[in-house]
Motif scaffolding. Structure first.
Motif, PDB file in Angstrom:
ATOM      1  N   PRO A 115       0.813  -1.221   0.000  1.00  0.00           N
ATOM      2  CA  PRO A 115       0.000   0.000   0.000  1.00  0.00           C
ATOM      3  C   PRO A 115       0.847   1.271   0.000  1.00  0.00           C
ATOM      4  O   PRO A 115       0.440   2.281  -0.594  1.00  0.00           O
ATOM      5  CB  PRO A 115      -0.834  -0.115   1.282  1.00  0.00           C
ATOM      6  CG  PRO A 115      -0.138  -1.099   2.129  1.00  0.00           C
ATOM      7  CD  PRO A 115       0.547  -2.045   1.202  1.00  0.00           C
ATOM      8  N   ALA A 118       2.001   1.769  -3.613  1.00  0.00           N
ATOM      9  CA  ALA A 118       0.853   2.189  -4.419  1.00  0.00           C
ATOM     10  C   ALA A 118       0.481   3.633  -4.109  1.00  0.00           C
ATOM     11  O   ALA A 118       0.184   4.428  -5.011  1.00  0.00           O
ATOM     12  CB  ALA A 118      -0.337   1.261  -4.150  1.00  0.00           C
ATOM     13  N   GLY A 119       0.501   3.987  -2.814  1.00  0.00           N
ATOM     14  CA  GLY A 119       0.185   5.360  -2.429  1.00  0.00           C
ATOM     15  C   GLY A 119       1.202   6.345  -2.957  1.00  0.00           C
ATOM     16  O   GLY A 119       0.839   7.439  -3.404  1.00  0.00           O
ATOM     17  N   THR A 138      -4.508  11.453   0.575  1.00  0.00           N
ATOM     18  CA  THR A 138      -3.986  10.209   0.003  1.00  0.00           C
ATOM     19  C   THR A 138      -2.933   9.587   0.919  1.00  0.00           C
ATOM     20  O   THR A 138      -2.918   8.367   1.145  1.00  0.00           O
ATOM     21  CB  THR A 138      -3.375  10.473  -1.382  1.00  0.00           C
ATOM     22  OG1 THR A 138      -4.408  10.929  -2.269  1.00  0.00           O
ATOM     23  CG2 THR A 138      -2.756   9.211  -1.954  1.00  0.00           C
ATOM     24  N   SER A 139      -2.040  10.423   1.456  1.00  0.00           N
ATOM     25  CA  SER A 139      -0.994   9.900   2.336  1.00  0.00           C
ATOM     26  C   SER A 139      -1.596   9.273   3.582  1.00  0.00           C
ATOM     27  O   SER A 139      -1.125   8.227   4.055  1.00  0.00           O
ATOM     28  CB  SER A 139      -0.013  11.015   2.711  1.00  0.00           C
ATOM     29  OG  SER A 139      -0.661  12.026   3.477  1.00  0.00           O
ATOM     30  N   PHE A 142      -3.432   5.689   2.461  1.00  0.00           N
ATOM     31  CA  PHE A 142      -2.536   4.584   2.133  1.00  0.00           C
ATOM     32  C   PHE A 142      -1.630   4.226   3.316  1.00  0.00           C
ATOM     33  O   PHE A 142      -1.292   3.047   3.503  1.00  0.00           O
ATOM     34  CB  PHE A 142      -1.697   4.926   0.900  1.00  0.00           C
ATOM     35  CG  PHE A 142      -2.452   4.762  -0.390  1.00  0.00           C
ATOM     36  CD1 PHE A 142      -2.542   3.530  -1.011  1.00  0.00           C
ATOM     37  CD2 PHE A 142      -3.102   5.835  -0.975  1.00  0.00           C
ATOM     38  CE1 PHE A 142      -3.246   3.362  -2.192  1.00  0.00           C
ATOM     39  CE2 PHE A 142      -3.819   5.687  -2.154  1.00  0.00           C
ATOM     40  CZ  PHE A 142      -3.888   4.451  -2.766  1.00  0.00           C
ATOM     41  N   TYR A 143      -1.259   5.213   4.113  1.00  0.00           N
ATOM     42  CA  TYR A 143      -0.496   4.916   5.323  1.00  0.00           C
ATOM     43  C   TYR A 143      -1.355   4.098   6.291  1.00  0.00           C
ATOM     44  O   TYR A 143      -0.870   3.152   6.914  1.00  0.00           O
ATOM     45  CB  TYR A 143      -0.045   6.220   5.969  1.00  0.00           C
ATOM     46  CG  TYR A 143       0.672   6.039   7.289  1.00  0.00           C
ATOM     47  CD1 TYR A 143       1.878   5.342   7.365  1.00  0.00           C
ATOM     48  CD2 TYR A 143       0.144   6.569   8.465  1.00  0.00           C
ATOM     49  CE1 TYR A 143       2.532   5.184   8.574  1.00  0.00           C
ATOM     50  CE2 TYR A 143       0.799   6.415   9.675  1.00  0.00           C
ATOM     51  CZ  TYR A 143       1.986   5.729   9.720  1.00  0.00           C
ATOM     52  OH  TYR A 143       2.630   5.564  10.930  1.00  0.00           O
ATOM     53  N   LEU A 145      -3.757   2.051   5.485  1.00  0.00           N
ATOM     54  CA  LEU A 145      -3.840   0.692   4.942  1.00  0.00           C
ATOM     55  C   LEU A 145      -2.575  -0.106   5.266  1.00  0.00           C
ATOM     56  O   LEU A 145      -2.646  -1.298   5.593  1.00  0.00           O
ATOM     57  CB  LEU A 145      -4.054   0.751   3.421  1.00  0.00           C
ATOM     58  CG  LEU A 145      -5.413   1.273   2.952  1.00  0.00           C
ATOM     59  CD1 LEU A 145      -5.412   1.475   1.437  1.00  0.00           C
ATOM     60  CD2 LEU A 145      -6.529   0.309   3.350  1.00  0.00           C
TER      61      LEU A 145
END
Length: 204
Positions: A115, A118-119, A138-139, A142-143, A145
């Motif tokens: 993740p 991908a992020g 977004t950060s 994904f962080y 996840l």
């Protein structure tokens, strides 16, 4: 009666050994506290010194002035947080006579890297499209996840930390104008609270 107590103690020791072999337990609460402090300092500098406004979503070819400084600042915060976490985890493992880099830690890093990678790629795409306001949300997502995945290999509290980060990221996607503040809340305040809880629960 004494034999029964010995059995209970043996079972507890076996359970502790199995847990240490299947879980990465060298994460330090102080690492979370320091990461939170770095994040709050970075958010303050971005907001006050560079006058960064996260709701500058534009489809123009040119990126906002000063964005390169913000990116370098974010990378600096990231490097400091990772470096501190590695150093404190190594110190904690050394005191306990354990190895930081083992099968469990490798599996945890691999499951976190998917993740995170991908992020990172997605954020580069957002930068190329000048969608600056979505970088902070977004950060967080994904962080979060990555943390949720890591919770399978270390303390269960990591999963809850990941869920909180995901939630804050989704909220900041809707309230773009407050995304820097929500980023500071997630990476800063939540990390500090998490670190304090972990320190008093597992390290005292």
């Amino acid at each position: 009666m004494k034999r029964e107590r010995d059995y209970i103690q043996d079972i507890a020791e076996i359970r502790s050994m199995m847990e240490r072999s299947s879980k990465f337990l060298s994460l330090s609460g102080w690492a979370g506290i320091m990461a939170g402090i770095y994040a709050l300092a970075g958010a303050y500098i971005a907001s006050v010194v560079y006058d960064f406004s996260p709701d500058r979503i534009t489809y123009s070819v040119s990126l906002p002035a000063g964005l390169s400084e913000i990116i370098l600042l974010a990378l600096g915060v990231l490097i400091l947080a990772i470096g501190t976490a590695v150093f404190l985890s190594y110190s904690k493992a050394h005191k306990r006579g354990e190895q930081v880099w083992n099968t469990t830690s490798r599996r945890m890093i691999i499951h976190m890297s998917v993740p995170l990678a991908a992020g990172g790629i997605f954020m580069i795409i957002l930068l190329s499209k000048s969608l600056i306001g979505l970088l902070a949300p977004t950060s967080l997502v994904f962080y979060g996840l990555a943390l949720y995945n890591a919770g399978n290999f270390t303390y269960p509290e990591i999963k809850y930390l990941g869920i909180i980060q995901i939630g804050l990221g989704l909220i900041s996607c809707y309230f773009i104008e407050y995304s820097l503040m929500l980023w500071a809340l997630g990476f800063g305040v939540v990390h500090i609270v998490y670190g304090i809880v972990m320190h008093f629960k597992y390290e005292r």
